[in-house]
Design an enzyme around this catalytic site. Sequence first.
Site, PDB file in Angstrom:
ATOM      1  N   SER A  95       0.893  -1.174   0.000  1.00 38.73           N
ATOM      2  CA  SER A  95       0.000   0.000   0.000  1.00 38.73           C
ATOM      3  C   SER A  95       0.918   1.207   0.000  1.00 38.73           C
ATOM      4  O   SER A  95       1.355   1.676   1.052  1.00 38.73           O
ATOM      5  CB  SER A  95      -0.890   0.008   1.239  1.00 38.73           C
ATOM      6  N   LYS A 170      -6.266   2.957  -2.713  1.00 39.47           N
ATOM      7  CA  LYS A 170      -6.046   2.250  -1.443  1.00 39.47           C
ATOM      8  C   LYS A 170      -5.956   3.241  -0.275  1.00 39.47           C
ATOM      9  O   LYS A 170      -6.506   2.993   0.806  1.00 39.47           O
ATOM     10  CB  LYS A 170      -4.756   1.426  -1.556  1.00 39.47           C
ATOM     11  N   LYS A 239      -0.021   5.070   8.231  1.00 41.43           N
ATOM     12  CA  LYS A 239       0.776   5.361   7.030  1.00 41.43           C
ATOM     13  C   LYS A 239      -0.140   5.591   5.822  1.00 41.43           C
ATOM     14  O   LYS A 239       0.029   6.544   5.069  1.00 41.43           O
ATOM     15  CB  LYS A 239       1.745   4.187   6.805  1.00 41.43           C
TER      16      LYS A 239
HETATM   17  P1  NDP Z   1       4.039  -6.681   8.225  1.00 36.56           P
HETATM   18  O1  NDP Z   1       4.590  -5.654   9.117  1.00 36.56           O
HETATM   19  O2  NDP Z   1       3.312  -7.857   8.807  1.00 36.56           O
HETATM   20  O3  NDP Z   1       5.189  -7.300   7.278  1.00 36.56           O
HETATM   21  C1  NDP Z   1       6.050  -6.469   6.585  1.00 36.56           C
HETATM   22  C2  NDP Z   1       6.922  -7.286   5.671  1.00 36.56           C
HETATM   23  O4  NDP Z   1       7.880  -6.413   5.047  1.00 36.56           O
HETATM   24  C3  NDP Z   1       7.760  -8.346   6.394  1.00 36.56           C
HETATM   25  O5  NDP Z   1       8.035  -9.390   5.499  1.00 36.56           O
HETATM   26  C4  NDP Z   1       9.025  -7.561   6.729  1.00 36.56           C
HETATM   27  O6  NDP Z   1      10.157  -8.397   6.912  1.00 36.56           O
HETATM   28  C5  NDP Z   1       9.204  -6.765   5.472  1.00 36.56           C
HETATM   29  N1  NDP Z   1       9.944  -5.526   5.674  1.00 36.56           N
HETATM   30  C6  NDP Z   1       9.679  -4.540   6.550  1.00 36.56           C
HETATM   31  N2  NDP Z   1      10.536  -3.524   6.380  1.00 36.56           N
HETATM   32  C7  NDP Z   1      11.381  -3.903   5.378  1.00 36.56           C
HETATM   33  C8  NDP Z   1      12.479  -3.295   4.746  1.00 36.56           C
HETATM   34  N3  NDP Z   1      12.900  -2.063   5.090  1.00 36.56           N
HETATM   35  N4  NDP Z   1      13.125  -3.970   3.764  1.00 36.56           N
HETATM   36  C9  NDP Z   1      12.715  -5.204   3.402  1.00 36.56           C
HETATM   37  N5  NDP Z   1      11.674  -5.834   3.964  1.00 36.56           N
HETATM   38  C10 NDP Z   1      11.018  -5.184   4.929  1.00 36.56           C
HETATM   39  O7  NDP Z   1       3.103  -5.900   7.190  1.00 36.56           O
HETATM   40  P2  NDP Z   1       1.849  -6.441   6.381  1.00 36.56           P
HETATM   41  O8  NDP Z   1       2.199  -7.721   5.712  1.00 36.56           O
HETATM   42  O9  NDP Z   1       0.640  -6.359   7.224  1.00 36.56           O
HETATM   43  O10 NDP Z   1       1.716  -5.280   5.285  1.00 36.56           O
HETATM   44  C11 NDP Z   1       2.503  -5.225   4.100  1.00 36.56           C
HETATM   45  C12 NDP Z   1       1.834  -4.194   3.178  1.00 36.56           C
HETATM   46  O11 NDP Z   1       0.502  -4.627   2.878  1.00 36.56           O
HETATM   47  C13 NDP Z   1       1.687  -2.812   3.820  1.00 36.56           C
HETATM   48  O12 NDP Z   1       1.851  -1.813   2.856  1.00 36.56           O
HETATM   49  C14 NDP Z   1       0.272  -2.829   4.358  1.00 36.56           C
HETATM   50  O13 NDP Z   1      -0.235  -1.524   4.501  1.00 36.56           O
HETATM   51  C15 NDP Z   1      -0.442  -3.649   3.302  1.00 36.56           C
HETATM   52  N6  NDP Z   1      -1.662  -4.343   3.713  1.00 36.56           N
HETATM   53  C16 NDP Z   1      -1.753  -5.093   4.864  1.00 36.56           C
HETATM   54  C17 NDP Z   1      -2.940  -5.719   5.205  1.00 36.56           C
HETATM   55  C18 NDP Z   1      -3.095  -6.568   6.435  1.00 36.56           C
HETATM   56  O14 NDP Z   1      -4.239  -6.982   6.732  1.00 36.56           O
HETATM   57  N7  NDP Z   1      -2.059  -6.889   7.195  1.00 36.56           N
HETATM   58  C19 NDP Z   1      -4.150  -5.579   4.355  1.00 36.56           C
HETATM   59  C20 NDP Z   1      -3.926  -4.848   3.140  1.00 36.56           C
HETATM   60  C21 NDP Z   1      -2.746  -4.233   2.853  1.00 36.56           C
HETATM   61  P3  NDP Z   1      10.526  -9.047   8.342  1.00 36.56           P
HETATM   62  O15 NDP Z   1       9.894 -10.402   8.341  1.00 36.56           O
HETATM   63  O16 NDP Z   1      11.994  -9.056   8.347  1.00 36.56           O
HETATM   64  O17 NDP Z   1       9.955  -8.117   9.409  1.00 36.56           O
END
Ligand code: NDP
Length: 295
Positions: A95, A170, A239
């Site tokens: 997003s 979004k 965010k």
């Molecule tokens: P999480 O915090 O659960 O996971 C984030 C992911 O990104 C993890 O795999 C993390 O790795 C990785 N990550 C974080 N920072 C970095 C970085 N600087 N470099 C590389 N990898 C990184 O987030 P979500 O999965 O919930 O969300 C992901 C996206 O999807 C966001 O934009 C969110 O807004 C969107 N979203 C989420 C929903 C939800 O229900 N959760 C629904 C719809 C959209 P690590 O395992 O190392 O922490």
Amino acid sequence: MKVSFLGLGAIGRPMAVHLAKLHELTVWNRTEERARAFGAKHQARVASTPRDAASGAEVVLTCLPTSQDVERLLEGDAGLEAGLERGALFIDCTSGDAATSRRIAARLAPKQIAFVDAPVSGGTNGAEAGALTVMVGGDRAAFDRAVPILQAFGKRIVLLGPLGSGDAMKAVNNTLLGVNILALAEGLTALVKAGVNPKLAVETLNASSGRSFVSEGLIPDRVLTGAWPVTFRLALLDKDVGICMGLLDELGLPGPLLHRAAELLHEARAALGEQADYLAPIRREEQRSGVEIRG
Ligand code: NDP
């Protein structure tokens, strides 16, 4: 197809599970043991770096917290850009924000790498069910290539307009979600404090004109039950709302109601912390008012 997925977080992981069933999948995750556990369970190759993940892939998907995280992932010898093949398709399911998405697309264009912003909606339940809505920004040719891949986890896949349109859609959607959460926290707390049975209040609301996705789904499943799972961090919702505020500014629109919601959510994030769930502001409102919405 040879598909790579980077970012096995709360939403990315169940999306990748669906891709693993249909494609020759490679995964990469910042915390490597998560990628290893995924690879072992779902027969996916585990890449050592973003570059390694992109090498040989026809399609690369990312799902990270912000567009800036995706942009940073491109950089360096071990970065994604170094591995992306000429002519590959890059689908960013983060997003994100339109300006950064456009910058990423322009950076990759000389290698004929097609880019679409493709944020998703439907939560972790929707991802597990393969029933997400996917909001796509980009050109028609890239969209047409992306659809068969997105169908692995998406039920409604919509092309909203040029690059950045998915991000805009979004951000506005999630701001409206935030407004709903805050409004329900205040409204339901008031009803319970006025002596109305919480379950009855929610049932009546859901048979009336004030109902919403939050009141019909999230409140019965997570608030009335007292389950309070953490599926989507409040920090990520904040965010998204921040991106929407940027959009209003860019368009010269005042948006007073949305701005007030943004302030309240930002304040709730500061009070509740980076790991709090997006429904935690409801619990905070309960605590402030001395009532519980259970039943
Ligand atoms: P999480 O915090 O659960 O996971 C984030 C992911 O990104 C993890 O795999 C993390 O790795 C990785 N990550 C974080 N920072 C970095 C970085 N600087 N470099 C590389 N990898 C990184 O987030 P979500 O999965 O919930 O969300 C992901 C996206 O999807 C966001 O934009 C969110 O807004 C969107 N979203 C989420 C929903 C939800 O229900 N959760 C629904 C719809 C959209 P690590 O395992 O190392 O922490």
